[in-house]
Design a protein around this motif. Structure first.
Motif, short mmCIF file in Angstrom:
data_model
loop_
_atom_site.label_atom_id
_atom_site.label_comp_id
_atom_site.label_asym_id
_atom_site.label_seq_id
_atom_site.Cartn_x
_atom_site.Cartn_y
_atom_site.Cartn_z
N CYS A 44 -7.88 -0.15 -5.70
CA CYS A 44 -6.48 -0.27 -5.52
C CYS A 44 -5.60 -0.45 -6.63
O CYS A 44 -5.22 -1.54 -7.05
CB CYS A 44 -6.07 -1.23 -4.38
N PRO A 45 -4.68 0.61 -7.13
CA PRO A 45 -3.66 0.40 -8.04
C PRO A 45 -2.48 -0.72 -7.77
O PRO A 45 -1.66 -1.01 -8.60
CB PRO A 45 -3.31 1.86 -8.20
N LYS A 46 -2.21 -0.83 -6.64
CA LYS A 46 -1.23 -1.61 -6.02
C LYS A 46 -1.75 -3.09 -5.63
O LYS A 46 -1.03 -3.91 -5.12
CB LYS A 46 -0.65 -1.00 -4.91
N CYS A 75 0.93 -1.14 0.26
CA CYS A 75 0.02 0.16 0.13
C CYS A 75 0.93 1.21 -0.03
O CYS A 75 1.79 1.28 0.89
CB CYS A 75 -1.10 0.05 1.30
N VAL A 76 0.50 2.27 -1.12
CA VAL A 76 1.33 3.48 -0.83
C VAL A 76 0.56 4.72 -0.38
O VAL A 76 1.00 5.66 -0.78
CB VAL A 76 1.88 3.73 -2.40
N ASN A 77 -0.57 4.56 0.17
CA ASN A 77 -1.09 5.55 0.89
C ASN A 77 -1.85 6.44 0.10
O ASN A 77 -1.93 7.59 0.12
CB ASN A 77 -0.47 6.14 1.82
N CYS A 78 -2.27 6.17 -1.33
CA CYS A 78 -3.03 6.85 -2.12
C CYS A 78 -4.39 7.47 -1.98
O CYS A 78 -4.61 8.22 -2.51
CB CYS A 78 -2.75 6.46 -3.71
N LYS A 79 -5.09 6.48 -0.93
CA LYS A 79 -6.28 6.71 -0.61
C LYS A 79 -7.51 6.40 -1.61
O LYS A 79 -8.42 6.99 -1.45
CB LYS A 79 -6.52 8.46 0.14
N LEU A 80 -7.25 5.76 -2.81
CA LEU A 80 -8.11 5.61 -3.59
C LEU A 80 -9.15 4.79 -3.17
O LEU A 80 -10.41 4.79 -3.55
CB LEU A 80 -7.42 5.14 -4.96
N CYS A 81 -8.70 3.72 -2.30
CA CYS A 81 -9.57 2.76 -1.80
C CYS A 81 -10.78 3.48 -1.16
O CYS A 81 -11.89 3.37 -0.98
CB CYS A 81 -8.92 1.98 -1.01
N ALA A 87 -3.43 -4.08 -3.15
CA ALA A 87 -2.76 -4.39 -1.74
C ALA A 87 -3.88 -5.02 -0.92
O ALA A 87 -3.72 -5.24 0.22
CB ALA A 87 -2.27 -2.96 -1.20
N LEU A 88 -5.20 -4.85 -1.70
CA LEU A 88 -6.35 -5.32 -0.77
C LEU A 88 -6.89 -6.65 -1.02
O LEU A 88 -7.00 -6.89 -2.47
CB LEU A 88 -7.47 -4.23 -0.80
N TYR A 111 -6.25 2.17 4.50
CA TYR A 111 -4.77 2.50 4.40
C TYR A 111 -4.34 2.85 6.00
O TYR A 111 -3.21 2.69 6.23
CB TYR A 111 -4.45 3.73 3.47
S1 SF4 Z 1 -5.76 2.10 -2.83
FE1 SF4 Z 1 -4.50 0.49 -2.31
S2 SF4 Z 1 -2.34 1.62 -2.42
FE2 SF4 Z 1 -3.88 3.27 -2.21
S3 SF4 Z 1 -3.97 3.56 -0.24
FE3 SF4 Z 1 -5.60 2.18 -0.66
S4 SF4 Z 1 -4.74 0.25 -0.28
FE4 SF4 Z 1 -3.01 1.63 -0.17
#
Ligand code: SF4
Ligand code: SF4
Length: 223
Positions: A205-207, A165-171, A209-210, A182
Protein backbone atom coordinates in the motif's frame (compact mmCIF):
# COMPACT_ATOMS: atom_id res chain seq x y z
CA UNK A 1 13.36 -7.19 9.17
CA UNK A 2 9.72 -6.59 8.12
CA UNK A 3 6.83 -8.86 9.11
CA UNK A 4 6.58 -9.89 5.51
CA UNK A 5 10.24 -10.91 5.26
CA UNK A 6 10.06 -12.73 8.59
CA UNK A 7 7.20 -14.84 7.32
CA UNK A 8 9.13 -15.72 4.16
CA UNK A 9 12.05 -16.79 6.33
CA UNK A 10 9.84 -19.17 8.30
CA UNK A 11 8.20 -20.48 5.13
CA UNK A 12 11.64 -21.66 3.97
CA UNK A 13 11.67 -23.95 7.00
CA UNK A 14 8.05 -25.07 7.27
CA UNK A 15 7.57 -26.08 3.62
CA UNK A 16 9.98 -28.97 4.26
CA UNK A 17 7.18 -30.66 6.20
CA UNK A 18 5.39 -31.24 2.89
CA UNK A 19 7.99 -33.47 1.14
CA UNK A 20 8.77 -35.09 4.48
CA UNK A 21 5.23 -36.46 4.78
CA UNK A 22 4.31 -36.58 1.08
CA UNK A 23 7.36 -38.61 0.04
CA UNK A 24 8.54 -40.05 3.35
CA UNK A 25 5.01 -41.16 4.22
CA UNK A 26 4.98 -43.74 1.41
CA UNK A 27 7.97 -45.45 3.06
CA UNK A 28 7.06 -44.74 6.67
CA UNK A 29 3.25 -44.36 6.76
CA UNK A 30 3.10 -43.26 10.39
CA UNK A 31 4.36 -39.88 9.15
CA UNK A 32 0.85 -39.41 7.76
CA UNK A 33 -0.39 -38.69 11.27
CA UNK A 34 1.45 -35.38 11.06
CA UNK A 35 -1.60 -34.24 9.08
CA UNK A 36 -3.65 -34.40 12.25
CA UNK A 37 -1.21 -31.92 13.80
CA UNK A 38 -1.80 -29.57 10.87
CA UNK A 39 -5.56 -29.90 11.29
CA UNK A 40 -5.41 -29.18 15.01
CA UNK A 41 -3.00 -26.26 14.41
CA UNK A 42 -5.19 -24.64 11.75
CA UNK A 43 -8.35 -24.96 13.83
CA UNK A 44 -6.72 -24.03 17.15
CA UNK A 45 -5.10 -20.87 15.80
CA UNK A 46 -8.29 -19.87 13.97
CA UNK A 47 -9.99 -19.50 17.33
CA UNK A 48 -7.87 -16.47 18.19
CA UNK A 49 -6.02 -15.35 15.04
CA UNK A 50 -8.04 -16.31 11.99
CA UNK A 51 -6.33 -18.07 9.09
CA UNK A 52 -2.82 -17.06 10.12
CA UNK A 53 -1.85 -20.76 10.23
CA UNK A 54 -2.23 -20.78 6.44
CA UNK A 55 0.31 -18.00 6.10
CA UNK A 56 3.64 -19.61 7.03
CA UNK A 57 2.85 -22.45 9.44
CA UNK A 58 1.09 -24.64 6.90
CA UNK A 59 3.81 -26.52 4.96
CA UNK A 60 1.69 -26.70 1.82
CA UNK A 61 0.79 -23.01 1.92
CA UNK A 62 4.49 -22.17 2.29
CA UNK A 63 5.28 -24.47 -0.63
CA UNK A 64 2.71 -22.71 -2.83
CA UNK A 65 4.13 -19.28 -2.00
CA UNK A 66 7.78 -20.27 -2.42
CA UNK A 67 7.62 -22.47 -5.51
CA UNK A 68 4.34 -22.06 -7.39
CA UNK A 69 4.76 -18.31 -7.72
CA UNK A 70 7.43 -18.91 -10.37
CA UNK A 71 5.39 -21.21 -12.61
CA UNK A 72 1.83 -19.97 -12.01
CA UNK A 73 -0.19 -18.34 -14.79
CA UNK A 74 -1.28 -15.84 -12.08
CA UNK A 75 -4.81 -15.51 -13.36
CA UNK A 76 -7.87 -14.31 -11.51
CA UNK A 77 -9.16 -17.13 -9.30
CA UNK A 78 -12.66 -18.06 -10.59
CA UNK A 79 -15.52 -17.20 -8.23
CA UNK A 80 -16.43 -20.89 -8.29
CA UNK A 81 -13.68 -21.58 -5.72
CA UNK A 82 -15.16 -19.06 -3.29
CA UNK A 83 -18.68 -20.44 -3.38
CA UNK A 84 -19.82 -21.95 -0.09
CA UNK A 85 -21.51 -25.03 -1.61
CA UNK A 86 -18.18 -25.88 -3.30
CA UNK A 87 -16.22 -25.35 -0.10
CA UNK A 88 -18.73 -27.32 1.98
CA UNK A 89 -18.57 -30.15 -0.57
CA UNK A 90 -14.77 -30.26 -0.24
CA UNK A 91 -14.99 -30.46 3.56
CA UNK A 92 -17.49 -33.31 3.37
CA UNK A 93 -15.55 -35.10 0.62
CA UNK A 94 -12.21 -35.06 2.44
CA UNK A 95 -13.69 -36.14 5.78
CA UNK A 96 -15.76 -38.85 4.07
CA UNK A 97 -12.65 -40.18 2.29
CA UNK A 98 -10.66 -40.09 5.50
CA UNK A 99 -13.44 -41.76 7.51
CA UNK A 100 -13.97 -44.47 4.91
CA UNK A 101 -10.28 -45.33 4.66
CA UNK A 102 -9.88 -45.34 8.43
CA UNK A 103 -12.95 -47.57 8.77
CA UNK A 104 -11.42 -50.06 6.33
CA UNK A 105 -8.02 -50.06 8.08
CA UNK A 106 -9.13 -49.45 11.67
CA UNK A 107 -6.58 -50.77 14.20
CA UNK A 108 -3.83 -50.93 11.57
CA UNK A 109 -1.82 -47.82 12.36
CA UNK A 110 0.43 -47.91 9.24
CA UNK A 111 -2.71 -48.39 7.11
CA UNK A 112 -4.41 -45.44 8.76
CA UNK A 113 -1.29 -43.31 8.33
CA UNK A 114 -1.08 -44.30 4.68
CA UNK A 115 -4.69 -43.16 4.19
CA UNK A 116 -3.65 -39.70 5.33
CA UNK A 117 -0.59 -39.75 3.05
CA UNK A 118 -2.87 -40.67 0.12
CA UNK A 119 -5.20 -37.75 0.88
CA UNK A 120 -2.22 -35.39 1.17
CA UNK A 121 -0.81 -36.65 -2.12
CA UNK A 122 -4.05 -36.29 -4.09
CA UNK A 123 -4.93 -32.87 -2.66
CA UNK A 124 -1.39 -31.58 -3.23
CA UNK A 125 -1.47 -32.69 -6.88
CA UNK A 126 -4.82 -30.89 -7.29
CA UNK A 127 -3.36 -27.84 -5.52
CA UNK A 128 -0.32 -27.76 -7.81
CA UNK A 129 -2.51 -28.00 -10.94
CA UNK A 130 -4.72 -25.16 -9.67
CA UNK A 131 -1.62 -23.13 -8.81
CA UNK A 132 -0.21 -23.53 -12.31
CA UNK A 133 -3.49 -22.84 -14.10
CA UNK A 134 -4.77 -20.00 -11.89
CA UNK A 135 -2.87 -18.62 -8.92
CA UNK A 136 -0.47 -20.15 -6.33
CA UNK A 137 -2.98 -20.09 -3.46
CA UNK A 138 -6.11 -21.21 -5.36
CA UNK A 139 -6.24 -24.46 -3.40
CA UNK A 140 -6.29 -22.48 -0.14
CA UNK A 141 -9.83 -21.33 -0.96
CA UNK A 142 -11.19 -24.87 -1.08
CA UNK A 143 -8.83 -26.43 1.46
CA UNK A 144 -11.14 -28.07 4.04
CA UNK A 145 -9.05 -26.89 7.00
CA UNK A 146 -8.92 -23.37 5.53
CA UNK A 147 -12.71 -23.41 5.23
CA UNK A 148 -13.15 -24.58 8.82
CA UNK A 149 -10.65 -21.94 9.98
CA UNK A 150 -12.64 -19.33 8.04
CA UNK A 151 -15.82 -20.32 9.87
CA UNK A 152 -14.09 -20.09 13.24
CA UNK A 153 -12.51 -16.71 12.54
CA UNK A 154 -13.67 -13.67 14.49
CA UNK A 155 -13.26 -10.19 13.07
CA UNK A 156 -11.53 -8.69 16.10
CA UNK A 157 -7.96 -9.08 14.73
CA UNK A 158 -8.79 -8.30 11.15
CA UNK A 159 -6.86 -6.02 8.79
CA UNK A 160 -7.63 -2.34 9.37
CA UNK A 161 -8.19 0.06 6.48
CA UNK A 162 -7.68 3.79 7.01
CA UNK A 163 -9.68 6.50 5.21
CA UNK A 164 -6.41 7.51 3.47
CA UNK A 165 -6.98 4.63 1.03
CA UNK A 166 -7.15 6.02 -2.52
CA UNK A 167 -8.61 2.89 -4.10
CA UNK A 168 -5.51 2.18 -6.22
CA UNK A 169 -6.07 -1.59 -5.79
CA UNK A 170 -2.35 -2.39 -5.40
CA UNK A 171 -3.19 -4.27 -2.20
CA UNK A 172 -5.39 -6.68 -4.10
CA UNK A 173 -2.68 -7.30 -6.70
CA UNK A 174 -0.28 -8.23 -3.88
CA UNK A 175 -2.77 -10.43 -2.03
CA UNK A 176 -2.13 -14.17 -2.46
CA UNK A 177 -5.81 -14.85 -1.75
CA UNK A 178 -6.87 -12.12 -4.20
CA UNK A 179 -8.91 -10.31 -1.55
CA UNK A 180 -9.99 -6.68 -1.95
CA UNK A 181 -9.23 -4.66 1.21
CA UNK A 182 -10.32 -1.38 -0.49
CA UNK A 183 -13.88 -2.68 -0.69
CA UNK A 184 -14.01 -2.44 3.12
CA UNK A 185 -12.77 1.15 3.37
CA UNK A 186 -16.11 2.35 4.74
CA UNK A 187 -16.13 -0.33 7.46
CA UNK A 188 -12.49 0.35 8.39
CA UNK A 189 -11.84 -3.36 8.82
CA UNK A 190 -11.51 -6.25 6.37
CA UNK A 191 -14.66 -8.33 6.42
CA UNK A 192 -13.25 -11.26 4.47
CA UNK A 193 -12.31 -14.15 6.75
CA UNK A 194 -10.05 -15.75 4.13
CA UNK A 195 -7.31 -13.28 4.99
CA UNK A 196 -4.21 -15.30 5.96
CA UNK A 197 -2.57 -12.24 7.59
CA UNK A 198 0.49 -12.31 5.39
CA UNK A 199 0.86 -8.49 5.37
CA UNK A 200 1.65 -8.44 1.64
CA UNK A 201 -1.06 -5.83 1.14
CA UNK A 202 0.32 -3.75 4.00
CA UNK A 203 3.72 -3.75 2.32
CA UNK A 204 2.22 -2.90 -1.07
CA UNK A 205 0.00 0.00 0.00
CA UNK A 206 1.55 3.32 -1.09
CA UNK A 207 -0.64 5.25 1.38
CA UNK A 208 0.19 3.14 4.44
CA UNK A 209 -3.55 2.74 4.85
CA UNK A 210 -3.42 -0.88 6.03
CA UNK A 211 -2.33 -2.41 9.31
CA UNK A 212 -3.10 -5.11 11.82
CA UNK A 213 -3.82 -4.34 15.46
CA UNK A 214 -0.61 -3.63 17.35
CA UNK A 215 1.38 -3.33 14.13
CA UNK A 216 2.27 0.00 12.54
CA UNK A 217 1.81 -0.07 8.77
CA UNK A 218 5.34 1.15 8.09
CA UNK A 219 6.78 -1.76 10.13
CA UNK A 220 5.35 -4.17 7.60
CA UNK A 221 6.81 -2.43 4.61
CA UNK A 222 9.32 -4.53 2.68
CA UNK A 223 12.64 -2.70 2.67
S1 SF4 B 1 -3.08 -0.28 -1.81
FE1 SF4 B 1 -3.67 1.07 -0.09
S2 SF4 B 1 -4.40 2.93 -1.08
FE2 SF4 B 1 -4.37 1.36 -2.68
S3 SF4 B 1 -6.46 0.47 -2.64
FE3 SF4 B 1 -5.22 -0.79 -1.27
S4 SF4 B 1 -5.52 0.11 0.78
FE4 SF4 B 1 -6.20 1.64 -0.73
S1 SF4 C 1 -5.73 -9.10 2.70
FE1 SF4 C 1 -3.54 -8.60 3.03
S2 SF4 C 1 -2.94 -9.76 4.85
FE2 SF4 C 1 -4.88 -10.63 4.11
S3 SF4 C 1 -4.26 -12.34 2.77
FE3 SF4 C 1 -4.51 -10.53 1.47
S4 SF4 C 1 -2.46 -9.62 1.36
FE4 SF4 C 1 -2.44 -11.06 3.07
Amino acid sequence: MSTNQNQRKWQKVTWLGLPLVLIGGWFYPLLGFALLGCMVGAVGIALFDGRSWCNWMCPRGSFFDLFMEKISAKRQIPRFFRRWPVRAFMVLLIFFMMGLQWYLSWGNLPGMGLALVRILTVTTIVGIILAVVYSPRTWCLICPMGTIANLLTKKDRALRIEPSCVNCKLCSKACPMQLKPYNFRQDGVLGDRDCIKCSSCVAACPKKALSFAGQAAENCRVA
